[in-house]
Design a protein around this motif. Structure first.
Motif, PDB file in Angstrom:
ATOM      1  N   ASP A   1      -4.346 -41.639 117.504  1.00  0.00           N
ATOM      2  CA  ASP A   1      -4.512 -42.930 118.157  1.00  0.00           C
ATOM      3  C   ASP A   1      -3.226 -43.277 118.894  1.00  0.00           C
ATOM      4  O   ASP A   1      -2.118 -43.049 118.382  1.00  0.00           O
ATOM      5  CB  ASP A   1      -4.789 -44.024 117.129  1.00  0.00           C
ATOM      6  N   VAL A   2      -3.370 -43.830 120.091  1.00  0.00           N
ATOM      7  CA  VAL A   2      -2.224 -44.293 120.861  1.00  0.00           C
ATOM      8  C   VAL A   2      -2.043 -45.786 120.563  1.00  0.00           C
ATOM      9  O   VAL A   2      -2.974 -46.572 120.724  1.00  0.00           O
ATOM     10  CB  VAL A   2      -2.427 -44.049 122.373  1.00  0.00           C
ATOM     11  N   LEU A   3      -0.850 -46.147 120.102  1.00  0.00           N
ATOM     12  CA  LEU A   3      -0.558 -47.543 119.799  1.00  0.00           C
ATOM     13  C   LEU A   3      -0.675 -48.373 121.072  1.00  0.00           C
ATOM     14  O   LEU A   3      -0.293 -47.927 122.153  1.00  0.00           O
ATOM     15  CB  LEU A   3       0.844 -47.686 119.215  1.00  0.00           C
ATOM     16  N   GLN A   4      -1.195 -49.575 120.933  1.00  0.00           N
ATOM     17  CA  GLN A   4      -1.429 -50.431 122.082  1.00  0.00           C
ATOM     18  C   GLN A   4      -0.416 -51.577 122.149  1.00  0.00           C
ATOM     19  O   GLN A   4       0.203 -51.944 121.150  1.00  0.00           O
ATOM     20  CB  GLN A   4      -2.863 -50.962 122.053  1.00  0.00           C
ATOM     21  N   LEU A   5      -0.262 -52.106 123.352  1.00  0.00           N
ATOM     22  CA  LEU A   5       0.682 -53.176 123.646  1.00  0.00           C
ATOM     23  C   LEU A   5       0.620 -54.253 122.567  1.00  0.00           C
ATOM     24  O   LEU A   5      -0.457 -54.730 122.217  1.00  0.00           O
ATOM     25  CB  LEU A   5       0.356 -53.783 125.011  1.00  0.00           C
ATOM     26  N   GLY A   6       1.773 -54.598 122.047  1.00  0.00           N
ATOM     27  CA  GLY A   6       1.872 -55.584 120.974  1.00  0.00           C
ATOM     28  C   GLY A   6       2.193 -54.961 119.631  1.00  0.00           C
ATOM     29  O   GLY A   6       2.686 -55.640 118.731  1.00  0.00           O
ATOM     30  N   HIS A   7       1.937 -53.655 119.482  1.00  0.00           N
ATOM     31  CA  HIS A   7       2.271 -52.996 118.218  1.00  0.00           C
ATOM     32  C   HIS A   7       3.793 -52.915 118.103  1.00  0.00           C
ATOM     33  O   HIS A   7       4.472 -52.467 119.033  1.00  0.00           O
ATOM     34  CB  HIS A   7       1.655 -51.595 118.160  1.00  0.00           C
TER      35      HIS A   7
ATOM     36  N   TRP B   1       4.539 -47.418 141.496  1.00  0.00           N
ATOM     37  CA  TRP B   1       3.484 -47.924 140.614  1.00  0.00           C
ATOM     38  C   TRP B   1       3.616 -47.254 139.270  1.00  0.00           C
ATOM     39  O   TRP B   1       3.917 -46.061 139.190  1.00  0.00           O
ATOM     40  CB  TRP B   1       2.099 -47.639 141.198  1.00  0.00           C
ATOM     41  N   ASP B   2       3.365 -47.987 138.213  1.00  0.00           N
ATOM     42  CA  ASP B   2       3.463 -47.433 136.873  1.00  0.00           C
ATOM     43  C   ASP B   2       2.357 -48.013 136.001  1.00  0.00           C
ATOM     44  O   ASP B   2       1.844 -49.093 136.257  1.00  0.00           O
ATOM     45  CB  ASP B   2       4.829 -47.753 136.264  1.00  0.00           C
ATOM     46  N   ALA B   3       2.007 -47.238 135.005  1.00  0.00           N
ATOM     47  CA  ALA B   3       1.026 -47.642 133.993  1.00  0.00           C
ATOM     48  C   ALA B   3       1.406 -46.918 132.712  1.00  0.00           C
ATOM     49  O   ALA B   3       2.344 -46.126 132.691  1.00  0.00           O
ATOM     50  CB  ALA B   3      -0.382 -47.274 134.432  1.00  0.00           C
ATOM     51  N   CYS B   4       0.668 -47.182 131.665  1.00  0.00           N
ATOM     52  CA  CYS B   4       1.016 -46.612 130.372  1.00  0.00           C
ATOM     53  C   CYS B   4      -0.242 -46.438 129.536  1.00  0.00           C
ATOM     54  O   CYS B   4      -1.140 -47.284 129.586  1.00  0.00           O
ATOM     55  CB  CYS B   4       1.999 -47.554 129.670  1.00  0.00           C
ATOM     56  N   LEU B   5      -0.300 -45.362 128.769  1.00  0.00           N
ATOM     57  CA  LEU B   5      -1.447 -45.149 127.885  1.00  0.00           C
ATOM     58  C   LEU B   5      -1.543 -46.254 126.830  1.00  0.00           C
ATOM     59  O   LEU B   5      -2.610 -46.470 126.263  1.00  0.00           O
ATOM     60  CB  LEU B   5      -1.363 -43.789 127.203  1.00  0.00           C
ATOM     61  N   SER B   6      -0.449 -46.952 126.591  1.00  0.00           N
ATOM     62  CA  SER B   6      -0.452 -48.027 125.602  1.00  0.00           C
ATOM     63  C   SER B   6      -0.971 -49.348 126.163  1.00  0.00           C
ATOM     64  O   SER B   6      -1.108 -50.316 125.423  1.00  0.00           O
ATOM     65  CB  SER B   6       0.949 -48.226 125.024  1.00  0.00           C
ATOM     66  N   PHE B   7      -1.242 -49.400 127.458  1.00  0.00           N
ATOM     67  CA  PHE B   7      -1.906 -50.557 128.080  1.00  0.00           C
ATOM     68  C   PHE B   7      -2.458 -50.127 129.431  1.00  0.00           C
ATOM     69  O   PHE B   7      -2.046 -50.591 130.481  1.00  0.00           O
ATOM     70  CB  PHE B   7      -0.997 -51.788 128.197  1.00  0.00           C
ATOM     71  N   LEU B   8      -3.445 -49.247 129.378  1.00  0.00           N
ATOM     72  CA  LEU B   8      -3.971 -48.598 130.580  1.00  0.00           C
ATOM     73  C   LEU B   8      -4.767 -49.523 131.487  1.00  0.00           C
ATOM     74  O   LEU B   8      -5.098 -49.169 132.602  1.00  0.00           O
ATOM     75  CB  LEU B   8      -4.831 -47.387 130.176  1.00  0.00           C
ATOM     76  N   SER B   9      -5.036 -50.731 131.054  1.00  0.00           N
ATOM     77  CA  SER B   9      -5.779 -51.655 131.909  1.00  0.00           C
ATOM     78  C   SER B   9      -4.855 -52.407 132.865  1.00  0.00           C
ATOM     79  O   SER B   9      -5.323 -53.154 133.722  1.00  0.00           O
ATOM     80  CB  SER B   9      -6.561 -52.648 131.052  1.00  0.00           C
ATOM     81  N   ILE B  10      -3.524 -52.190 132.735  1.00  0.00           N
ATOM     82  CA  ILE B  10      -2.539 -52.914 133.547  1.00  0.00           C
ATOM     83  C   ILE B  10      -1.707 -51.930 134.365  1.00  0.00           C
ATOM     84  O   ILE B  10      -1.174 -50.961 133.823  1.00  0.00           O
ATOM     85  CB  ILE B  10      -1.590 -53.747 132.654  1.00  0.00           C
ATOM     86  N   PHE B  11      -1.595 -52.183 135.660  1.00  0.00           N
ATOM     87  CA  PHE B  11      -0.715 -51.425 136.542  1.00  0.00           C
ATOM     88  C   PHE B  11       0.281 -52.401 137.149  1.00  0.00           C
ATOM     89  O   PHE B  11      -0.040 -53.577 137.363  1.00  0.00           O
ATOM     90  CB  PHE B  11      -1.511 -50.734 137.646  1.00  0.00           C
ATOM     91  N   LEU B  12       1.493 -51.918 137.445  1.00  0.00           N
ATOM     92  CA  LEU B  12       2.525 -52.771 138.013  1.00  0.00           C
ATOM     93  C   LEU B  12       3.570 -51.914 138.695  1.00  0.00           C
ATOM     94  O   LEU B  12       3.599 -50.699 138.526  1.00  0.00           O
ATOM     95  CB  LEU B  12       3.155 -53.633 136.921  1.00  0.00           C
ATOM     96  N   GLN B  13       4.413 -52.558 139.467  1.00  0.00           N
ATOM     97  CA  GLN B  13       5.475 -51.835 140.148  1.00  0.00           C
ATOM     98  C   GLN B  13       6.785 -51.999 139.390  1.00  0.00           C
ATOM     99  O   GLN B  13       7.100 -53.090 138.891  1.00  0.00           O
ATOM    100  CB  GLN B  13       5.626 -52.339 141.584  1.00  0.00           C
ATOM    101  N   VAL B  14       7.521 -50.886 139.323  1.00  0.00           N
ATOM    102  CA  VAL B  14       8.804 -50.853 138.631  1.00  0.00           C
ATOM    103  C   VAL B  14       9.851 -50.213 139.534  1.00  0.00           C
ATOM    104  O   VAL B  14       9.524 -49.492 140.472  1.00  0.00           O
ATOM    105  CB  VAL B  14       8.721 -50.072 137.298  1.00  0.00           C
ATOM    106  N   GLU B  15      11.114 -50.467 139.192  1.00  0.00           N
ATOM    107  CA  GLU B  15      12.207 -49.820 139.906  1.00  0.00           C
ATOM    108  C   GLU B  15      12.734 -48.682 139.035  1.00  0.00           C
ATOM    109  O   GLU B  15      12.989 -48.863 137.845  1.00  0.00           O
ATOM    110  CB  GLU B  15      13.312 -50.839 140.187  1.00  0.00           C
ATOM    111  N   ARG B  16      12.874 -47.516 139.668  1.00  0.00           N
ATOM    112  CA  ARG B  16      13.390 -46.321 138.985  1.00  0.00           C
ATOM    113  C   ARG B  16      14.452 -45.660 139.861  1.00  0.00           C
ATOM    114  O   ARG B  16      14.461 -45.834 141.079  1.00  0.00           O
ATOM    115  CB  ARG B  16      12.267 -45.310 138.730  1.00  0.00           C
TER     116      ARG B  16
END
Length: 178
Positions: free
Chosen positions: A5-11, A93-108
């Protein structure tokens, strides 16, 4: 090995700092890498997303990440650290398996050099740039080892969008569209 199981946002474990792996050659580390490999492959097959995963995302507070780039062998990095980075940055653009319903832009950073161990315990350094979007991916996964989520790197709250809207408007021009 099992799909974990992949831990989800808030864990709370997603915000914890992972501990160094004292000996990358142990059977436990090999089993963890296999679990990460199987888990990210499962996510890729079932959602179309999943290029990498960090051990804390499956509840293991060890400094291990696994990259699973399309068309390449699984690539485990044990005890990875960024030892050099470009002064130039980029917004992606970035996303994460721990909150795959949300996409956002980040600086890298545009490029980084990462030092890591393989499963035999040997040290390596690798340069990661824009090719295969490797620099942004490694920065994302190494952040997980320090309890940092992509939300913490967001450039503007107005960049947040749902997965559905991201796919409709932006996916084709992002790493996720390749």
């Amino acid at each position: 090995m099992p799909i974990r199981d992949v831990l989800q946002l808030g864990h709370p474990l997603l915000r914890a700092v992972a501990q160094p792996v004292p000996d990358p050659t142990t059977p436990d580390v090999a089993a963890l890498v296999q679990d990460l490999t199987d888990t990210v492959a499962h996510w890729r097959e079932t959602t179309g997303y999943g290029r990498a995963i960090a051990a804390p995302q499956i509840g293991e507070l060890q400094r291990v990440i696994l990259l699973r780039l399309p068309g390449r062998e699984a690539w485990p990095l044990i005890n990875p650290s960024i030892i050099d980075r470009s002064p130039e940055t980029m917004v992606v653009w970035d996303a994460c398996l721990s909150f795959l319903s949300i996409f956002l832009q980040v600086e890298r950073h545009e490029w980084i050099t990462v030092r890591y161990q393989d499963l035999a315990g040997n040290w390596h350094e690798t340069y990661a740039g824009r090719e295969d979007d490797l620099a942004e991916l490694l920065q994302h996964e190494i952040d997980h080892l320090d309890g940092i989520l992509t939300l913490d790197r967001m450039v503007d709250v107005k960049s947040i969008c749902s997965r559905e809207e991201f796919e409709r408007q932006f996916k084709a021009d992002s790493p996720y569209g390749r």
